[in-house]
Design a protein around this motif. Structure first.
Motif, PDB file in Angstrom:
ATOM      1  N   THR A  40       0.833  -1.187   0.000  1.00 54.33           N
ATOM      2  CA  THR A  40       0.000   0.000   0.000  1.00 54.33           C
ATOM      3  C   THR A  40       0.871   1.242   0.000  1.00 54.33           C
ATOM      4  O   THR A  40       1.870   1.302   0.698  1.00 54.33           O
ATOM      5  N   THR A  76      -0.589  -5.123  -7.732  1.00 51.96           N
ATOM      6  CA  THR A  76       0.338  -5.099  -6.601  1.00 51.96           C
ATOM      7  C   THR A  76       1.521  -4.161  -6.799  1.00 51.96           C
ATOM      8  O   THR A  76       2.409  -4.121  -5.952  1.00 51.96           O
ATOM      9  N   ASP A  99      -6.751   0.136  -1.309  1.00 50.80           N
ATOM     10  CA  ASP A  99      -5.307   0.088  -1.088  1.00 50.80           C
ATOM     11  C   ASP A  99      -4.686   1.483  -1.030  1.00 50.80           C
ATOM     12  O   ASP A  99      -3.461   1.617  -0.985  1.00 50.80           O
TER      13      ASP A  99
END
Length: 289
Positions: A40, A76, A99
């Motif tokens: 994050t 990601t 996120d």
């Protein structure tokens, strides 16, 4: 006239849309001078600030970003801003927001792509010549807002309804290309300003994509810039009005070695990365220390 670089290829294929609908969890390759681990974004990153007084968000200068329009979508990559296709499921935008990321909505505004669900809404009278090297994509007559406008507004509505923070309208430089229409600079300015106003009316920031010869005229209408290959064509100085106005330039180069890319891509106000031509998950960023 500066060299105009159209968007690369039919970037949102049926295979990509199936992958997105399946959940977009498959990781893709990421490279960089300082490859960051997945996670994050830091809470202090400028992208997490509160809504702008203007009513819409835009990235700050130097904000790291990821731009992916094909392949299994990798959620990601450790960056605070993603730029993805407008047809991704709303769940993807929600996950990125959860996120702590901001999300830009990619929409082709100046062309019709034959594989899009709404391609049939553009009658032949407003469909021009194919883009160079991309026969499945054709220029639109941007003078005919009475015909193409409703389709584009529906796309912007989709971006808004899915919760996107900003819009990247692509192919907004038909006047400088062999579109099949007798378009003038004034025609393009009118269309581009209409797009910017429509995005703002929906509470979203908006990027000027390429169209370098009209940057000085449009910098006041757009919130940031997205550019392809200005270093390759020695045109990055044309984006200086955005930098001078305190607005971000999200910049990509293709077909360069990482070493050459890092020599040419370090410019104040720019957020630069090296991408492959298909705009998969691959990205390379330089460590300028």
């Amino acid at each position: 006239m500066s060299t105009q670089v159209p968007r690369l290829a039919a970037t949102c294929t049926a295979a990509l849309l199936l992958a997105l609908a399946a959940g977009c969890t498959a990781p893709g390759p990421t490279a960089g001078g300082t490859a960051a681990p997945a996670g994050t974004p830091n809470e202090e990153d400028p992208v997490t600030r509160t809504q702008e007084p203007s009513g819409w968000w835009s990235p700050e200068q130097g904000t790291a970003w990821q731009w992916q329009l094909s392949g299994d979508l990798d959620l990601t990559v450790d960056v605070p801003v993603y730029d993805v296709d407008h047809q991704v499921p709303a769940e993807v935008v929600d996950r990125l927001h959860a996120d702590g990321r901001r999300v830009i909505c990619y929409v082709s505004a100046g062309t019709v792509e034959s594989y899009r669900d709404d391609a049939g809404r553009f009658p032949d009278e407003v469909v021009g010549r194919p883009l160079a090297d991309w026969p499945d994509e054709r220029w639109l007559d941007v003078r005919r807002l009475d015909v193409i406008g409703p389709v584009l507004l529906d796309r912007l509505d989709e971006c808004r309804d899915k919760g996107f923070d900003a819009v990247e309208p692509d192919n907004v430089d038909a006047w400088a290309n062999d579109s099949g229409f007798d378009l003038t600079a004034a025609d393009q300015l009118r269309f581009n300003r209409w797009l910017a106003a429509a995005a703002h009316e929906r509470g979203m920031g908006v990027a000027l994509k390429n169209d370098l010869d009209q940057v000085r005229d449009l910098v006041g209408d757009f919130d940031f810039a997205v550019n392809e290959s200005c270093a390759r064509y020695e045109e990055c100085d044309l984006l200086q009005p955005f930098v001078d106005a305190g607005k971000a330039v999200l910049h990509v180069e293709y077909d360069l070695t990482p070493e050459r890319f890092c020599r040419v891509a370090h410019r104040p106000g720019f957020s630069s990365m090296l991408k492959d031509g298909d705009l998969t998950a691959y990205r390379y960023v330089c460590d300028h220390g």
